[in-house]
Design a protein around this motif. Structure first.
Motif, short mmCIF file in Angstrom:
data_model
loop_
_atom_site.label_atom_id
_atom_site.label_comp_id
_atom_site.label_asym_id
_atom_site.label_seq_id
_atom_site.Cartn_x
_atom_site.Cartn_y
_atom_site.Cartn_z
N CYS A 1 0.42 8.74 4.40
CA CYS A 1 -0.02 8.88 3.00
C CYS A 1 -0.75 10.20 2.78
O CYS A 1 -0.56 10.87 1.76
CB CYS A 1 -0.92 7.71 2.62
N GLN B 1 0.83 -1.21 0.00
CA GLN B 1 0.00 0.00 0.00
C GLN B 1 0.86 1.26 0.00
O GLN B 1 0.56 2.24 -0.69
CB GLN B 1 -0.94 -0.02 1.20
N GLN C 1 -2.04 5.49 6.97
CA GLN C 1 -2.94 6.46 6.35
C GLN C 1 -2.48 7.89 6.62
O GLN C 1 -2.51 8.75 5.74
CB GLN C 1 -4.36 6.28 6.88
N GLN D 1 -7.09 12.38 11.80
CA GLN D 1 -6.40 11.10 11.96
C GLN D 1 -5.51 11.11 13.20
O GLN D 1 -5.41 10.10 13.91
CB GLN D 1 -5.57 10.80 10.71
#
Length: 214
Positions: free
Chosen positions: A108, A66, A105, A146
């Motif tokens: 990213c 990923q 995440q 996040q």
């Protein structure tokens, strides 16, 4: 390139203090995939798994794949960006599988936000500026959300201590009921509180004795 593990079994990767102290290996991008660049393949996998906060080979390869796809720039993965992403994941130190996914995440989203910033700075027409600005705004709002989710998950995992005996000094305010704090709170010793209470009671004169004397 390291072969993909079997799909019907989960291979745990053990780590120790020496493994954690070693440097994280780099990822070598190949025409048909990627490989962990380390002279000892088994040690290289342990180091990479520890950096990503996972404990088995399948999870490590999944998150790595990923991250490789998220590092794509100009229709192909970028080694420098990928190394940066892995380094950031390691520095945040995910402690379980939930944190590993959240941190991946998080990194990213940061990379995508920086790309939008570059596109916004180099946009040569209003339409591209608006598109880059909208994307950057969404990513900028997602990033702190996040972080909050990661902190909330970590705080919920910390043990709590319930304080049932509270000693109140003169001029202080007492809280009636159970008070729950995180493990960093120091609870006063119950025995010391009892001794202090008895000492104050001993200093108070007995009204019945005073009345008998009068």
């Amino acid at each position: 390139m390291n072969p993909a593990p079997g799909l019907n079994r989960t291979t745990a990767i053990a780590t120790n203090d020496r493994t954690r102290a070693a440097a994280t290996p780099r990822i070598k991008l190949l025409s048909h995939g990627f490989a962990i660049d380390h002279p000892d393949p088994e040690l290289g996998e342990r180091l990479m798994a520890d950096a990503l906060g996972v404990t088995d080979r399948e999870a490590m390869h999944g998150i790595l794949t990923q991250l490789v796809k998220a590092s794509v720039n100009g229709q192909k993965p970028d080694e420098v960006t990928l190394s940066f992403m892995i380094s950031m994941v390691k520095s945040i130190r995910p402690r379980d599988s939930i944190e590993a996914m959240l941190v991946a995440q998080l990194v990213c989203v940061h990379v995508m936000a920086m790309r939008c910033t570059y596109q916004l700075a180099n946009a040569d027409d209003v339409a591209r500026q608006d598109s880059a600005a909208r994307a950057l705004g969404r990513l900028a709002r997602t990033f702190p959300a996040q972080i909050e989710a990661l902190n909330r998950h970590r705080n919920n995992a910390e043990p709590a201590i319930t304080v049932q005996n509270v000693s109140v000094q003169d001029g202080g305010n007492a809280i009636v009921g159970n008070v729950t704090q995180h493990a960093s709170v120091i609870v006063s010793d119950k025995g010391q509180a009892a001794v202090a209470t008895e000492a104050r009671m001993a200093q108070m004169p007995d009204r019945s004795e005073s009345e008998r004397i009068q």
